[in-house]
Design a protein around this motif. Structure first.
Motif, mmCIF file in Angstrom:
data_model
loop_
_atom_site.group_PDB
_atom_site.id
_atom_site.type_symbol
_atom_site.label_atom_id
_atom_site.label_comp_id
_atom_site.label_asym_id
_atom_site.label_seq_id
_atom_site.Cartn_x
_atom_site.Cartn_y
_atom_site.Cartn_z
ATOM 1 N N ARG A 146 0.834 -1.214 0.000
ATOM 2 C CA ARG A 146 0.000 0.000 0.000
ATOM 3 C C ARG A 146 0.862 1.255 0.000
ATOM 4 N NH1 ARG A 146 -2.836 -1.479 3.795
ATOM 5 N NH2 ARG A 146 -2.086 -0.279 5.579
ATOM 6 N N ALA A 147 1.938 1.249 0.763
ATOM 7 C CA ALA A 147 2.843 2.402 0.788
ATOM 8 C C ALA A 147 3.504 2.607 -0.573
ATOM 9 C CB ALA A 147 3.902 2.209 1.867
ATOM 10 N N LYS A 148 3.839 1.508 -1.246
ATOM 11 C CA LYS A 148 4.445 1.597 -2.583
ATOM 12 C C LYS A 148 3.453 2.207 -3.578
ATOM 13 C CE LYS A 148 6.484 -1.353 -6.194
ATOM 14 N NZ LYS A 148 5.422 -1.182 -7.209
ATOM 15 N N VAL A 149 2.207 1.757 -3.518
ATOM 16 C CA VAL A 149 1.195 2.281 -4.446
ATOM 17 C C VAL A 149 0.936 3.755 -4.174
ATOM 18 C CG1 VAL A 149 -1.241 2.146 -5.102
ATOM 19 C CG2 VAL A 149 0.100 0.048 -4.836
ATOM 20 N N LYS A 150 0.903 4.141 -2.900
ATOM 21 C CA LYS A 150 0.660 5.551 -2.598
ATOM 22 C C LYS A 150 1.810 6.421 -3.107
ATOM 23 C CE LYS A 150 -1.018 8.755 0.871
ATOM 24 N NZ LYS A 150 -1.527 8.965 2.252
ATOM 25 N N ALA A 151 3.022 5.927 -2.989
ATOM 26 C CA ALA A 151 4.163 6.683 -3.529
ATOM 27 C C ALA A 151 4.034 6.834 -5.044
ATOM 28 C CB ALA A 151 5.463 5.975 -3.171
ATOM 29 N N GLU A 152 3.552 5.803 -5.713
ATOM 30 C CA GLU A 152 3.339 5.877 -7.167
ATOM 31 C C GLU A 152 2.252 6.893 -7.505
ATOM 32 O OE1 GLU A 152 2.462 1.839 -8.025
ATOM 33 O OE2 GLU A 152 4.561 1.189 -8.092
ATOM 34 N N LEU A 153 1.231 6.970 -6.667
ATOM 35 C CA LEU A 153 0.173 7.954 -6.898
ATOM 36 C C LEU A 153 0.716 9.377 -6.763
ATOM 37 C CD1 LEU A 153 -2.883 6.364 -5.045
ATOM 38 C CD2 LEU A 153 -2.388 6.358 -7.497
ATOM 39 N N HIS A 154 1.562 9.607 -5.792
ATOM 40 C CA HIS A 154 2.185 10.922 -5.652
ATOM 41 C C HIS A 154 2.954 11.310 -6.918
ATOM 42 C CE1 HIS A 154 1.431 12.406 -1.604
ATOM 43 N NE2 HIS A 154 1.613 11.193 -1.118
ATOM 44 N N ALA A 155 3.541 10.318 -7.578
ATOM 45 C CA ALA A 155 4.388 10.602 -8.738
ATOM 46 C C ALA A 155 3.595 10.842 -10.023
ATOM 47 C CB ALA A 155 5.369 9.448 -8.948
ATOM 48 N N ILE A 156 2.285 10.574 -10.009
ATOM 49 C CA ILE A 156 1.490 10.689 -11.239
ATOM 50 C C ILE A 156 1.399 12.124 -11.729
ATOM 51 C CG2 ILE A 156 -0.899 10.579 -12.074
ATOM 52 C CD1 ILE A 156 -1.136 7.867 -10.740
ATOM 53 N N GLN A 157 1.256 13.075 -10.808
ATOM 54 C CA GLN A 157 1.061 14.464 -11.213
ATOM 55 C C GLN A 157 2.403 15.117 -11.520
ATOM 56 O OE1 GLN A 157 -3.098 15.340 -8.882
ATOM 57 N NE2 GLN A 157 -1.290 16.286 -8.034
ATOM 58 N N PRO A 158 2.447 16.046 -12.465
ATOM 59 C CA PRO A 158 3.709 16.690 -12.821
ATOM 60 C C PRO A 158 4.410 17.358 -11.651
ATOM 61 C CG PRO A 158 2.126 17.063 -14.557
ATOM 62 C CD PRO A 158 1.379 16.376 -13.444
ATOM 63 N N ILE A 159 3.675 17.819 -10.645
ATOM 64 C CA ILE A 159 4.337 18.430 -9.486
ATOM 65 C C ILE A 159 4.949 17.383 -8.562
ATOM 66 C CG2 ILE A 159 2.953 20.526 -9.530
ATOM 67 C CD1 ILE A 159 1.281 19.368 -7.212
ATOM 68 N N ALA A 160 4.802 16.094 -8.931
ATOM 69 C CA ALA A 160 5.431 14.968 -8.233
ATOM 70 C C ALA A 160 4.871 14.740 -6.834
ATOM 71 C CB ALA A 160 6.950 15.138 -8.176
ATOM 72 N N ARG A 161 3.653 15.143 -6.624
ATOM 73 C CA ARG A 161 2.968 14.857 -5.360
ATOM 74 C C ARG A 161 1.475 15.042 -5.574
ATOM 75 N NH1 ARG A 161 0.877 19.476 -3.238
ATOM 76 N NH2 ARG A 161 1.846 21.478 -3.810
ATOM 77 N N MET A 162 0.699 14.457 -4.674
ATOM 78 C CA MET A 162 -0.728 14.737 -4.678
ATOM 79 C C MET A 162 -0.970 16.159 -4.182
ATOM 80 S SD MET A 162 -2.583 11.370 -3.125
ATOM 81 C CE MET A 162 -1.745 9.782 -3.053
#
Length: 261
Positions: A210-226
């Protein structure tokens, strides 16, 4: 021309117990507003009320399941009876779902659409009825980037519901512009809220995964975070206040550049 609203303004926020809704209630409170904190989780809503009062506003909690349309109408009517009018409605209650179309059943589809679209539609209806009498107001719907671009997989019901909210917003903006009722929506992408955490917990029981997936979600946006809930709330407050007096029918991305990319 809309008559001047008496001070403080009255704001209704659904889904206000946590996340974007809580941040929105607090942001309006900083402007001295009176806020109805509507949510089915009354205990967490009381926590929001404490934050609202600490921020300089006031209000009360209303336990509400937005899919109960009779109670939704009653909640709106109660506020008008108590406060005289509703100046701002924020339709923020939402329900995520990540299921491919071949796996979804009718009950699951209805569960998403009932919260994300049907409740938004009827909350707008019930509040607009009063805003027409009062001489105007502002409505802000929480849509999603997924209502603009289907950028994440396996979410056909969610995408359909949020796309509908975007076009509902535009339709109402056109219908009621001459009555000084402005209708806009915000379109967040990934926002770091308890809803995201709860959703990930159901999909990924293992803490490390779950922590790995959340880190991947942060990386989706160009600003590199949610985005943060406060960042989305600031856009909602802008659209709900006279700062955006010339703006209606807008679907405003708050997405760290996701749609632009």
């Amino acid at each position: 021309m809309r008559p001047p609203a008496r001070d403080p303004q009255t704001v209704v926020v659904t889904g206000a117990a946590t996340g974007i809704g809580r941040a929105t209630a607090v942001a309006f409170a900083r402007l001295g507003c009176w806020v109805l904190i509507a949510d089915r989780n009354a205990a967490r809503a009381e926590e929001t009320l404490a934050l609202v009062r600490a921020a300089g506003g006031d209000g009360r909690v209303r336990a509400l399941d937005v899919t109960d349309l009779a109670d939704l109408r009653a909640a709106v009517d109660e506020v008008v009876a108590e406060r005289g009018r509703i100046d701002v409605l924020v339709n923020n209650a939402g329900r995520p779902m990540a299921i491919r179309i071949e796996d979804i059943d009718e009950a699951q589809f209805d569960a998403v659409l009932d919260v994300n679209l049907k409740a938004t539609f009827f909350a707008c209806k019930y509040v607009i009825e009063h805003m027409l009498v009062a001489g105007g107001g502002a409505i802000v719907n929480t849509a999603s980037d997924m209502g603009l671009v289907a950028g994440l997989p396996n979410q056909p019901a969610y995408v359909a519901s949020k796309g509908a909210v975007v076009l509902l917003t535009k339709a109402l903006a056109v219908d009621y512009a001459e009555q000084d009722i402005r209708v806009n929506c915000v379109c967040p992408c990934l926002t770091d809220t308890p809803m995201i955490d709860d959703f990930l917990a159901t999909q990924f029981p293992d803490d490390a995964e779950r922590a790995k997936v959340k880190a991947e979600l942060h990386a989706i946006q160009p600003i590199a975070r949610m985005n943060t809930p406060a960042e989305v709330a600031s856009a909602i407050v802008f659209l709900g206040t006279p700062a955006s007096s010339g703006t209606t029918g807008v679907a405003l991305p708050v997405d760290g550049g996701f749609v632009a990319r």
